[in-house]
Write a protein that holds these residues in place. Structure first.
Motif, PDB file in Angstrom:
ATOM      1  N   HIS A  54     -10.059   8.093   1.237  1.00  7.72           N
ATOM      2  CA  HIS A  54     -10.140   6.832   0.513  1.00  7.72           C
ATOM      3  C   HIS A  54     -10.270   5.742   1.574  1.00  7.72           C
ATOM      4  CE1 HIS A  54      -7.612   8.780  -2.936  1.00  7.72           C
ATOM      5  NE2 HIS A  54      -8.846   9.233  -2.891  1.00  7.72           N
ATOM      6  N   LEU A  94      -5.774   0.098  -7.368  1.00  2.75           N
ATOM      7  CA  LEU A  94      -4.940  -1.080  -7.149  1.00  2.75           C
ATOM      8  C   LEU A  94      -4.332  -1.441  -8.486  1.00  2.75           C
ATOM      9  CD1 LEU A  94      -5.537  -4.320  -5.166  1.00  2.75           C
ATOM     10  CD2 LEU A  94      -4.954  -4.474  -7.571  1.00  2.75           C
ATOM     11  N   ILE A 119     -10.603  -1.461   0.399  1.00  2.32           N
ATOM     12  CA  ILE A 119      -9.485  -2.205  -0.197  1.00  2.32           C
ATOM     13  C   ILE A 119      -9.901  -3.630  -0.555  1.00  2.32           C
ATOM     14  CG2 ILE A 119      -7.197  -3.174   0.264  1.00  2.32           C
ATOM     15  CD1 ILE A 119      -6.534  -0.713   1.868  1.00  2.32           C
ATOM     16  N   THR A 124      -5.938   0.640   7.938  1.00  5.86           N
ATOM     17  CA  THR A 124      -5.416  -0.111   6.803  1.00  5.86           C
ATOM     18  C   THR A 124      -4.887  -1.468   7.252  1.00  5.86           C
ATOM     19  OG1 THR A 124      -4.785   2.001   5.845  1.00  5.86           O
ATOM     20  CG2 THR A 124      -3.869   0.049   4.813  1.00  5.86           C
ATOM     21  N   TRP A 166      -9.088  -7.677  -8.260  1.00  7.85           N
ATOM     22  CA  TRP A 166      -7.770  -8.099  -8.742  1.00  7.85           C
ATOM     23  C   TRP A 166      -7.676  -9.622  -8.766  1.00  7.85           C
ATOM     24  CZ3 TRP A 166      -3.399  -9.513  -5.215  1.00  7.85           C
ATOM     25  CH2 TRP A 166      -2.218  -9.769  -5.936  1.00  7.85           C
ATOM     26  N   PHE A 206     -11.251  -3.837  -3.997  1.00 13.39           N
ATOM     27  CA  PHE A 206     -10.177  -3.700  -4.994  1.00 13.39           C
ATOM     28  C   PHE A 206      -9.450  -5.039  -5.116  1.00 13.39           C
ATOM     29  CE2 PHE A 206      -9.595   0.844  -5.971  1.00 13.39           C
ATOM     30  CZ  PHE A 206     -10.473   1.410  -5.062  1.00 13.39           C
ATOM     31  N   PHE A 207      -9.195  -5.619  -3.944  1.00 10.49           N
ATOM     32  CA  PHE A 207      -8.450  -6.875  -3.875  1.00 10.49           C
ATOM     33  C   PHE A 207      -9.212  -7.988  -4.592  1.00 10.49           C
ATOM     34  CE2 PHE A 207      -7.380 -10.818  -1.592  1.00 10.49           C
ATOM     35  CZ  PHE A 207      -5.998 -10.816  -1.741  1.00 10.49           C
ATOM     36  N   MET A 214      -3.417   5.041  -1.979  1.00  8.14           N
ATOM     37  CA  MET A 214      -4.529   5.763  -1.355  1.00  8.14           C
ATOM     38  C   MET A 214      -4.071   6.981  -0.581  1.00  8.14           C
ATOM     39  SD  MET A 214      -5.609   3.034   1.490  1.00  8.14           S
ATOM     40  CE  MET A 214      -5.535   3.628   3.130  1.00  8.14           C
ATOM     41  N   VAL A 223      -1.672  -0.934  -3.826  1.00  7.28           N
ATOM     42  CA  VAL A 223      -2.818  -0.043  -3.670  1.00  7.28           C
ATOM     43  C   VAL A 223      -2.265   1.349  -3.387  1.00  7.28           C
ATOM     44  CG1 VAL A 223      -4.790   0.530  -2.193  1.00  7.28           C
ATOM     45  CG2 VAL A 223      -4.291  -1.864  -2.736  1.00  7.28           C
ATOM     46  N   VAL A 258       0.869  -1.183   0.000  1.00  5.67           N
ATOM     47  CA  VAL A 258       0.000   0.000   0.000  1.00  5.67           C
ATOM     48  C   VAL A 258       0.902   1.228   0.000  1.00  5.67           C
ATOM     49  CG1 VAL A 258      -1.750   1.311   1.273  1.00  5.67           C
ATOM     50  CG2 VAL A 258      -1.836  -1.188   1.251  1.00  5.67           C
TER      51      VAL A 258
END
Ligand code: UDP
Ligand code: MG
Length: 347
Positions: free
Chosen positions: A103, A164, A108, A29, A115, A111-112, A97, A95, A11
């Motif tokens: 954000h 990401l 996340i 995070t 992916w 996004f993960f 941010m 990532v 990140v």
């Protein structure tokens, strides 16, 4: 048989005067990343903060070696701070941010998952702009249609640089050496399998935004200049239009004078055409200036950013094998103090 290697997720967080946000963004995070069950690192890029951001980051690094940092030698701006982060951070995917929790780290996961589902670039799209002021909303409503028209790139209002990137995409972005950076545009431009994740932006938790209207305007012009040469080319068309217009006007006057004689000398039309044309000329010169100044910036080919210190086990600059990239390799490296990070977490 060796057990399968765990996924490494990096990140990158650019931070400029964010002393009061660091703790919250780290906590939130970290919680998300732990829940994902991946091996993770957080790389802060301190963009020349003038408050205690560096000290706070240093404390976090001392507590948890997975929290790393690059301290830039001065404020280079968010776009270049992100560039630095992408070159220094490690991971199968990265990532990017903001540090102010606008954000939300809770996003996340989505996004993960995108992916994991095969996307190589996952772009964040901000669903609401309720926290943005009126002027800013108006600006972004005007900017994006103009940008799309000029650049022919499908960038929507609300696209932000919460993103990401698969390692492939990170390596691609790392090959860009341009300094007039419009990172959201770059993330689109590189292609790859792209998906979008919509999230709702929170209000800034603490501190103030560093983007005032002037800075945003500058950024908007940067974006257009970096992705379109149309403003530069359109002047020949406008010139042809205006000169053929004035030719017709001249012919009309000639005929009228021949038929009716010259009654009133054309003082108003003279003034109007002179001011109109000089206005157009200055405007077009100005547009050329916008491009020229950026070309000048680029041909100087200065390093994009300079690092004053690194905490933790970071990637060497120029990860993409592009030797011209990134920090001034020898000189700046020599000037750096020994890497002070401990990465004992790997054990
Ligand atoms: N930022 C940065 N360098 C700058 C300005 C901002 O690294 O010169 C960082 C900032 O710390 C934050 C992110 O970029 O993590 C977004 O900045 P900000 O919140 O000020 O912008 P906004 O959210 O208002 O667009
Ligand atoms: Mg913000």
């Amino acid at each position: 048989m060796t057990p399968p290697r765990r996924i490494q997720l990096g990140v990158v967080i650019p931070a400029f005067n964010e002393e009061s946000n660091i703790a919250a963004v780290v906590e939130a995070t970290r919680r998300e990343l732990d829940a994902l069950g991946v091996d993770w690192t957080i790389t802060f890029v301190d963009d020349g903060s003038r408050d205690h951001t560096r000290e706070v980051i240093r404390q976090w690094n001392a507590r948890d070696g997975r929290i790393r940092a690059v301290f830039l030698s001065r404020n280079f701006g968010k776009e270049l701070a992100i560039a630095a982060g992408l070159r220094k951070a490690t991971g199968d995917a990265i990532v990017v941010m903001d540090a102010d929790l606008q954000h939300p780290p809770a996003a996340i996961r989505r996004f993960f998952e995108a992916w994991q589902g095969g996307a190589e670039v996952v772009l964040g799209h901000r669903a609401d702009e309720m926290h943005a002021g009126f002027l800013r909303q108006l600006a972004s409503r005007t900017f994006y249609p103009v940008f799309r028209l000029l650049s022919q790139m499908p960038l929507r209002a609300g696209t932000v640089d919460f993103v990401l990137l698969d390692r492939k995409a990170v390596d691609a972005v790392n090959r860009f050496n341009e300094r007039t950076r419009f990172t959201k545009g770059l993330f689109r431009w590189i292609g790859f399998r792209t998906e979008t994740v919509t999230f709702v932006a929170d209000a800034r938790t603490a501190g103030v935004s560093s983007f005032n209207f002037r800075r945003l305007l500058h950024f908007a012009v940067d974006g257009i200049v970096a992705f379109s040469s149309f403003p530069l080319r359109m002047w020949s068309g406008i010139g042809v239009l205006i000169s053929s217009g004035s030719m017709l006007y001249a012919i009309y006057f000639l005929v009228r004078t021949l038929v009716h004689g010259n009654d009133v000398p054309g003082f108003p039309s003279l003034i109007v055409s002179i001011t109109f044309l000089s206005g157009i000329q200055l405007l077009s010169l100005g547009v050329i200036g916008e491009y020229l100044s950026r070309i000048y910036e680029e041909v100087k080919a200065r390093p994009l950013f300079l690092v004053s210190e690194e905490l933790g086990d970071l990637e060497e600059a120029a990860a993409a094998g592009d030797s011209a990239a990134g920090t001034a390799p020898e000189s700046s490296r020599a000037a750096e103090p020994a890497k002070s990070g401990s990465v004992s977490h790997a054990a």
